[in-house]
Structures are given as C-alpha cells and as structure tokens.
Design an enzyme around this catalytic site. Structure first.
Site, PDB file in Angstrom:
ATOM      1  N   HIS A  62       3.805  -2.185   3.060  1.00 57.27           N
ATOM      2  CA  HIS A  62       3.841  -0.857   2.440  1.00 57.27           C
ATOM      3  C   HIS A  62       5.100  -0.662   1.580  1.00 57.27           C
ATOM      4  CE1 HIS A  62       1.071  -0.416   5.839  1.00 57.27           C
ATOM      5  NE2 HIS A  62       0.467   0.488   5.091  1.00 57.27           N
TER       6      HIS A  62
ATOM      7  N   TYR B 163      -6.458   2.754   5.794  1.00 59.77           N
ATOM      8  CA  TYR B 163      -6.516   2.198   7.166  1.00 59.77           C
ATOM      9  C   TYR B 163      -7.385   0.939   7.257  1.00 59.77           C
ATOM     10  CZ  TYR B 163      -5.328   7.128   7.716  1.00 59.77           C
ATOM     11  OH  TYR B 163      -4.779   8.373   7.546  1.00 59.77           O
TER      12      TYR B 163
ATOM     13  N   ASP C 100       0.814  -1.220   0.000  1.00 61.56           N
ATOM     14  CA  ASP C 100       0.000   0.000   0.000  1.00 61.56           C
ATOM     15  C   ASP C 100       0.854   1.279   0.000  1.00 61.56           C
ATOM     16  OD1 ASP C 100      -1.974  -1.874   0.399  1.00 61.56           O
ATOM     17  OD2 ASP C 100      -2.863  -0.891   2.139  1.00 61.56           O
TER      18      ASP C 100
END
Ligand code: NI
Length: 225
Positions: free
Chosen positions: A187, A126, A32
């Site tokens: 990430h 989130y 992400d």
C-alpha cells in the site's frame, strides 16, 4: 455430487482473476489505496532502483488534490502502470450492479481527465469478488488483478522485520519453471511501507527476479481510450 459442481462453478469465475505473472521470473510490485502524500517518495525509490510498478488508485484521491493529480501524471511518465481500485473502496460484492458500475466509471473518468486514458487493470477492494462482480467487471472490459503474495503491510505497520522476513522467506528462493511469478500486494497509502521498498527490492533482485508492471506480467495492454 453437489459439492463438486459448486467448486467447479467457483473456479469458473475465479479463473478470470489474475493472481500471478505468466513468467515465473517476473515479479510485479503492486501498490493500492493511493494516490497518497507518500506516493512521490515511493516513485523516487523506484526510480533510483530503475524499477516499474503498478498502482491501483482510488478515484476519491483524485477529486481535488492537485498534488495527487501531478503524482498520477508522474507515475505514467516514469513508466509505471495505473490501475483502478474503485472510487472509495467499498466491498463490491455488497453492491448492486449499477453501484459497481458507478464506482468504476467515476474513477475511470477522473483518471482519463488526468492522463488521457482509462485503465484496463482493476483490483477489487479487499480482493473481494463473487461471480456477479467478476462477470460485471469482465463484461465492462476490465482485467481483474488480485495477488499471490500479501505482505500484510497494513497489519505490520512499523514492524519492519515481519514484512522483510515474509519477502525473504515466503517468496520462493528462486523462480521455478511452471509456476506463476509473484504479484505482491502493498500500500502506497502507508508511510511505513515506503521505507521498506529499498530492502524489498534488494531481496527480490538477489533472488533473480525481474521487476515488471502488470503490462509485462500479463501481456495485456494497460489502457483504453
Ligand atoms: Ni485497498
């Protein structure tokens, strides 16, 4: 009782959120918050290991950075799947419907300008959703993807062992029939996460997993025109 009916309502929209792969032997690495300056290095590592992954990208990383646009093209060319992670990472549950739509459409347009197609897979910033957000995204044609394994790589930046131990100990030792395959959250915006991938891939491979994109994980086509 009221409590029961409210939990029924909760599950009725949450069952639209994908959290695992259909095949318990499939593992989906998902990254992400990119495209970032580190993404190319991650693509190198994935390529060396002959692995395909899924990237939930932020629209605002694709506005002016020519390098990021090139990286997005490379992602698709090398067989990875591109999904949307909104334009600039707001909590979608706090936004009015038109703002949610703007976040998604703006990002779709940017992605489509670069790779010619719009993503179907999206990950809410989130992982936050509520009934309104889910209904809105589903009716706009998105497939909502969260995860069933969070490495917490943002929290453990530089603490190599925490993340590697998590993957070694918490992601089941052998894929079991009847369970969902892992979708792992990491990430590609974090330099520290890139370095770990060789080891994470080695551990998961040893456990007997096959690495898939969200396309193989769900059986759903990843793009639309
Ligand atoms: Ni994010």
């Amino acid at each position: 009782m009221n409590i029961d009916s409210s939990s029924d309502e909760e599950s009725s929209y949450l069952h639209h959120v994908i959290t695992g792969c259909k095949n318990p032997k499939h593992v989906a690495l998902t990254f992400d918050d990119g495209v970032s300056q580190y993404t190319d290095e991650l693509l190198d590592i994935l390529g060396q290991n002959r692995i395909k992954a899924t990237f939930f990208v932020l629209g605002n990383t694709l506005v002016s950075e020519t390098a990021n646009k090139k990286t997005l093209i490379r992602m698709v060319r090398e067989g990875h799947v591109v999904g949307s992670h909104s334009y600039d990472h707001p909590d979608l549950t706090e936004l009015k419907t038109d703002r949610i739509e703007k976040q998604m459409t703006q990002t779709d347009v940017l992605i489509q300008t670069i790779i010619g197609v719009r993503p179907r897979f999206m990950r809410p910033p989130y992982g936050y959703v509520n009934e309104k957000v889910v209904n809105n995204l589903i009716s706009s044609g998105y497939l909502i993807v969260n995860w069933n394994h969070d490495t917490n790589d943002w929290k453990y930046q530089g603490k190599y062992e925490n993340i590697v131990n998590y993957v070694r100990d918490e992601i089941s030792l052998a894929p079991k029939k009847g369970t969902l395959g892992p979708i792992i959250l990491q990430h590609d915006s974090l330099k520290s996460s890139i370095k770990l991938q060789t080891e994470i891939i080695r551990i998961l491979r040893k456990k007997g997993y096959r690495f898939v994109t969200m396309y193989e994980c769900t059986g759903e086509r990843p793009y639309r025109l």
